[in-house]
Design a protein around this motif. Structure first.
Motif, mmCIF file in Angstrom:
data_model
loop_
_atom_site.group_PDB
_atom_site.id
_atom_site.type_symbol
_atom_site.label_atom_id
_atom_site.label_comp_id
_atom_site.label_asym_id
_atom_site.label_seq_id
_atom_site.Cartn_x
_atom_site.Cartn_y
_atom_site.Cartn_z
ATOM 1 N N LEU A 5 0.848 -1.192 0.000
ATOM 2 C CA LEU A 5 0.000 0.000 0.000
ATOM 3 C C LEU A 5 0.882 1.240 0.000
ATOM 4 O O LEU A 5 1.713 1.414 0.888
ATOM 5 N N PRO A 6 0.730 2.123 -0.990
ATOM 6 C CA PRO A 6 1.548 3.336 -1.008
ATOM 7 C C PRO A 6 1.058 4.353 0.018
ATOM 8 O O PRO A 6 0.000 4.176 0.628
ATOM 9 N N GLU A 7 1.826 5.418 0.175
ATOM 10 C CA GLU A 7 1.428 6.506 1.066
ATOM 11 C C GLU A 7 0.404 7.369 0.332
ATOM 12 O O GLU A 7 0.743 8.130 -0.571
ATOM 13 N N LEU A 8 -0.843 7.252 0.725
ATOM 14 C CA LEU A 8 -1.922 7.933 0.023
ATOM 15 C C LEU A 8 -2.020 9.407 0.407
ATOM 16 O O LEU A 8 -2.463 10.234 -0.401
ATOM 17 N N ASP A 9 -1.625 9.753 1.629
ATOM 18 C CA ASP A 9 -1.734 11.146 2.069
ATOM 19 C C ASP A 9 -0.798 12.069 1.296
ATOM 20 O O ASP A 9 -1.011 13.284 1.271
ATOM 21 N N ALA A 10 0.233 11.503 0.672
ATOM 22 C CA ALA A 10 1.184 12.336 -0.074
ATOM 23 C C ALA A 10 0.780 12.525 -1.526
ATOM 24 O O ALA A 10 1.486 13.203 -2.286
ATOM 25 N N PHE A 11 -0.334 11.946 -1.926
ATOM 26 C CA PHE A 11 -0.741 12.061 -3.330
ATOM 27 C C PHE A 11 -1.234 13.478 -3.620
ATOM 28 O O PHE A 11 -1.988 14.054 -2.825
ATOM 29 N N PRO A 12 -0.848 14.052 -4.752
ATOM 30 C CA PRO A 12 -1.252 15.437 -5.088
ATOM 31 C C PRO A 12 -2.706 15.518 -5.551
ATOM 32 O O PRO A 12 -3.002 15.623 -6.742
ATOM 33 N N MET A 13 -3.605 15.462 -4.613
ATOM 34 C CA MET A 13 -5.026 15.401 -4.937
ATOM 35 C C MET A 13 -5.521 16.656 -5.644
ATOM 36 O O MET A 13 -6.446 16.583 -6.469
ATOM 37 N N ALA A 14 -4.919 17.811 -5.352
ATOM 38 C CA ALA A 14 -5.379 19.058 -5.979
ATOM 39 C C ALA A 14 -5.198 18.999 -7.492
ATOM 40 O O ALA A 14 -6.110 19.337 -8.253
ATOM 41 N N GLN A 15 -4.015 18.557 -7.940
ATOM 42 C CA GLN A 15 -3.789 18.458 -9.387
ATOM 43 C C GLN A 15 -4.710 17.414 -10.011
ATOM 44 O O GLN A 15 -5.244 17.599 -11.103
ATOM 45 N N TRP A 16 -4.875 16.307 -9.292
ATOM 46 C CA TRP A 16 -5.741 15.236 -9.805
ATOM 47 C C TRP A 16 -7.185 15.732 -9.952
ATOM 48 O O TRP A 16 -7.841 15.464 -10.966
ATOM 49 N N ALA A 17 -7.674 16.453 -8.955
ATOM 50 C CA ALA A 17 -9.042 16.962 -9.003
ATOM 51 C C ALA A 17 -9.206 17.959 -10.150
ATOM 52 O O ALA A 17 -10.241 17.975 -10.832
ATOM 53 N N ARG A 18 -8.197 18.783 -10.384
ATOM 54 C CA ARG A 18 -8.275 19.762 -11.469
ATOM 55 C C ARG A 18 -8.351 19.062 -12.823
ATOM 56 O O ARG A 18 -9.175 19.425 -13.678
ATOM 57 N N LEU A 19 -7.503 18.066 -13.012
ATOM 58 C CA LEU A 19 -7.515 17.337 -14.279
ATOM 59 C C LEU A 19 -8.832 16.578 -14.459
ATOM 60 O O LEU A 19 -9.391 16.520 -15.562
ATOM 61 N N SER A 20 -9.318 15.973 -13.382
ATOM 62 C CA SER A 20 -10.581 15.235 -13.463
ATOM 63 C C SER A 20 -11.725 16.167 -13.848
ATOM 64 O O SER A 20 -12.559 15.843 -14.710
ATOM 65 N N ALA A 21 -11.772 17.330 -13.207
ATOM 66 C CA ALA A 21 -12.847 18.283 -13.506
ATOM 67 C C ALA A 21 -12.783 18.730 -14.959
ATOM 68 O O ALA A 21 -13.819 18.884 -15.628
ATOM 69 N N ARG A 22 -11.577 18.931 -15.473
ATOM 70 C CA ARG A 22 -11.426 19.338 -16.863
ATOM 71 C C ARG A 22 -12.049 18.313 -17.802
ATOM 72 O O ARG A 22 -12.785 18.659 -18.731
ATOM 73 N N HIS A 23 -11.791 17.039 -17.542
ATOM 74 C CA HIS A 23 -12.302 16.017 -18.446
ATOM 75 C C HIS A 23 -13.792 15.783 -18.264
ATOM 76 O O HIS A 23 -14.496 15.484 -19.240
ATOM 77 N N TRP A 24 -14.288 15.907 -17.045
ATOM 78 C CA TRP A 24 -15.727 15.727 -16.865
ATOM 79 C C TRP A 24 -16.523 16.859 -17.494
ATOM 80 O O TRP A 24 -17.722 16.715 -17.744
ATOM 81 N N ARG A 25 -15.868 17.990 -17.770
ATOM 82 C CA ARG A 25 -16.543 19.089 -18.461
ATOM 83 C C ARG A 25 -16.436 18.975 -19.980
ATOM 84 O O ARG A 25 -16.990 19.791 -20.706
ATOM 85 N N SER A 26 -15.696 17.966 -20.456
ATOM 86 C CA SER A 26 -15.495 17.818 -21.890
ATOM 87 C C SER A 26 -16.689 17.115 -22.526
ATOM 88 O O SER A 26 -17.688 16.809 -21.864
ATOM 89 N N GLN A 27 -16.591 16.851 -23.799
ATOM 90 C CA GLN A 27 -17.681 16.216 -24.531
ATOM 91 C C GLN A 27 -18.059 14.880 -23.888
ATOM 92 O O GLN A 27 -17.201 14.061 -23.590
ATOM 93 N N ARG A 28 -19.341 14.658 -23.714
ATOM 94 C CA ARG A 28 -19.794 13.485 -22.968
ATOM 95 C C ARG A 28 -19.362 12.179 -23.621
ATOM 96 O O ARG A 28 -19.019 11.218 -22.932
ATOM 97 N N SER A 29 -19.397 12.117 -24.921
ATOM 98 C CA SER A 29 -19.028 10.867 -25.590
ATOM 99 C C SER A 29 -17.576 10.494 -25.318
ATOM 100 O O SER A 29 -17.210 9.319 -25.366
ATOM 101 N N ALA A 30 -16.744 11.489 -25.005
ATOM 102 C CA ALA A 30 -15.321 11.217 -24.763
ATOM 103 C C ALA A 30 -15.084 10.587 -23.404
ATOM 104 O O ALA A 30 -14.090 9.871 -23.214
#
Length: 504
Positions: free
Chosen positions: A146-171
């Motif tokens: 199990l890796p160290e999960l608390d050190a994961f850069p969640m802010a960058q991950w959330a930003r990238l995720s939000a970008r893609h969820w706002r993209s074209q639905r079929s994608a």
């Protein structure tokens, strides 16, 4: 509070319009049985009478009558403005379902179902599995894998995720290509070229739902029942079970300080079909496959017309000297299938891995994956692709290498101070775990049981073995443990050893 618009979907309730029983009575019996069997949990919202009537093609009066009868019996509750729900009082009070296997009156309590008839491959997989073959859920001394999960850069991950969820639905909501998102395949290929010294094309990379799916695909595509597979002894549990499920004959090949003993494999099964190795950080002993052994293994594979699976499960996290080249990187015969995973380098819940295939296997695996269908959500792949190409992945890997090196040093220092005269830590230059060898006469099973009684998670070497080992030891994870937890864990392990000694 989010309100569910329509309640549970109950369109499959049996309603026989040709039978002699009234539709209302049929509906009442079907709903009652569904509730009493646990198919509808206490508190579950039922569809409105109008919605259920439309779903089943019956009159609303029929549904209302069935609901009223269930209300009168206390099985459902009608709430003004909130609809009908399964009664909460049923929580924990449902009677057991008796299904006697022979004719006669039912006896209290659930009957024992007959043993299912399984395929030989499934039976082999069950036999290979162990009671301790469980994936870690939460950090604790000394959880491994199990890796160290608390050190994961969640802010960058959330930003990238939000970008893609706002993209074209079929994608992001449709089916992706069976081999994986082209952008992710290209990003992985680029990372392997720069970080692992592997020359490859993006078309050789196939995205899988974790390394386990990769091992299963390899087994089902390459192996026939009875084929000999060289397997490290001790070796990786998950890969062992996946390859055993294909019906292969696992050949236990010993491991020493230089990794897999190729000569021993040749003595046992010179005509092997596949060899499975973890050359960068042997699982679980931690040794590194020497260059001499790597070349010998590749020569043996060429002579036997065999394939080699290189599992690089945590090769990103070296903190000693620069690691040796990968097997795939020095293979000139196109024999190595390189398998990687993001479970350690990012986080396990992604269920994201990949295979880097030799050119000769690209077309066959393309056909197999096309038949199997995509296994990883398209949006997940798109986010990981951006995470790599924008540089976040490289930054995260550098940070985690430093963190794991520090935690390994804390573990080594604490172990030498508290247990240096009783346990011997194996050399470790990468990864998230190490192994503590026990002295002769001390049973690893007893020590592991005593440690478990004190809340510690240790893995006896025997659980990783498919043939008896000459040594006994415990696998100790440190990657997900903060220094304070490591120190408490070492104290608990010392106490566990004392418990074993006291019992004589």
């Amino acid at each position: 509070m989010v309100r569910r618009a329509g309640g549970a979907l109950l369109a499959a309730l049996p309603v026989d319009r040709q039978g002699g029983q009234a539709l209302g009575a049929q509906l009442y019996v079907a709903l009652r049985d569904l509730i009493l069997s646990g198919g509808l949990a206490p508190g579950a919202r039922l569809p409105s009478s109008r919605t259920l009537a439309q779903d089943l093609g019956v009159s609303r009066t029929t549904v209302v009558g069935a609901y009223e009868r269930l209300v009168s019996e206390g099985l459902i509750e009608a709430r003004v403005g909130a609809g009908s729900h399964v009664a909460q009082v049923l929580q924990g009070d449902l009677p057991p379902t008796a299904r006697p296997s022979t004719p006669g009156p039912a006896t209290p309590g659930p009957a024992v179902p007959p043993a299912p008839r399984l395929s030989r491959a499934a039976a082999a997989a069950l036999k290979a599995a162990t009671a301790r073959d469980r994936l870690p859920g939460a950090p604790g001394a000394f959880v491994s894998g199990l890796p160290e999960l608390d050190a994961f850069p969640m802010a960058q991950w959330a930003r990238l995720s939000a970008r893609h969820w706002r993209s074209q639905r079929s994608a992001v909501m449709g089916y992706g290509p069976p081999g994986g998102d082209p952008a992710l395949r290209a990003a992985i290929a680029g990372h392997l070229r720069l970080n692992r010294g592997i020359t490859c094309r993006a078309e050789q990379v196939f995205v899988t739902a974790g390394a386990q799916q990769a091992f299963r695909l390899i087994g089902s595509t390459i192996l026939n029942p009875g084929d000999a597979v060289w397997f490290e002894n001790p070796g990786a549990l998950g890969a062992r079970n996946a390859l055993a499920a294909s019906g292969a004959r696992l050949v236990p090949v010993p491991v020493d300080a230089d990794g897999l003993v190729v000569e021993a494999g040749l003595r046992q099964a010179p005509g092997f079909r596949l060899a499975f190795v973890t050359p960068s950080h042997q699982q679980p002993l931690g040794s590194v496959l020497s260059l001499e052994r790597r070349l010998a293994l590749l020569a043996a594979a060429r002579a036997a017309d065999a394939w080699v699976v290189e599992d690089d499960y945590d090769g990103e996290f070296f903190f000693g000297r620069q690691p040796l080249p990968t097997l795939q990187g020095i293979d000139r015969g196109g024999r190595v299938i390189y398998v990687g995973t993001f479970s350690k380098s990012l986080f396990p819940a992604l269920r994201l891995g990949f295979m880097l295939l030799p050119e000769a296997l690209v077309e066959p695996f393309s056909a197999v994956l096309a038949a199997a269908g995509p296994g990883v959500p398209a949006v997940t792949q798109a986010v990981v692709a951006d995470f790599i190409t924008e540089g976040h992945f490289a930054t995260h890997i550098r940070r985690m290498r430093k963190l794991y090196a520090e935690r390994h040093m804390v573990l080594r220092t604490e172990m030498e101070a508290a247990l240096g005269d009783r346990l011997t830590l194996m050399p470790c230059a990468s990864g998230l775990h190490t192994v503590a060898l026990l002295p002769a006469g001390l049973d690893e099973g007893a020590v592991a049981a005593a440690a478990a009684a004190r809340g510690l998670h240790t893995g006896p070497l025997a659980q990783y073995a498919i043939a008896p080992l000459d040594q006994q030891g415990l696998v100790l994870g440190f990657g997900c443990l903060r220094p304070s937890l490591i120190r408490r864990g070492v104290s608990g392990l010392a106490a566990a050893l004392g418990d074993v000694a006291a019992r004589g």
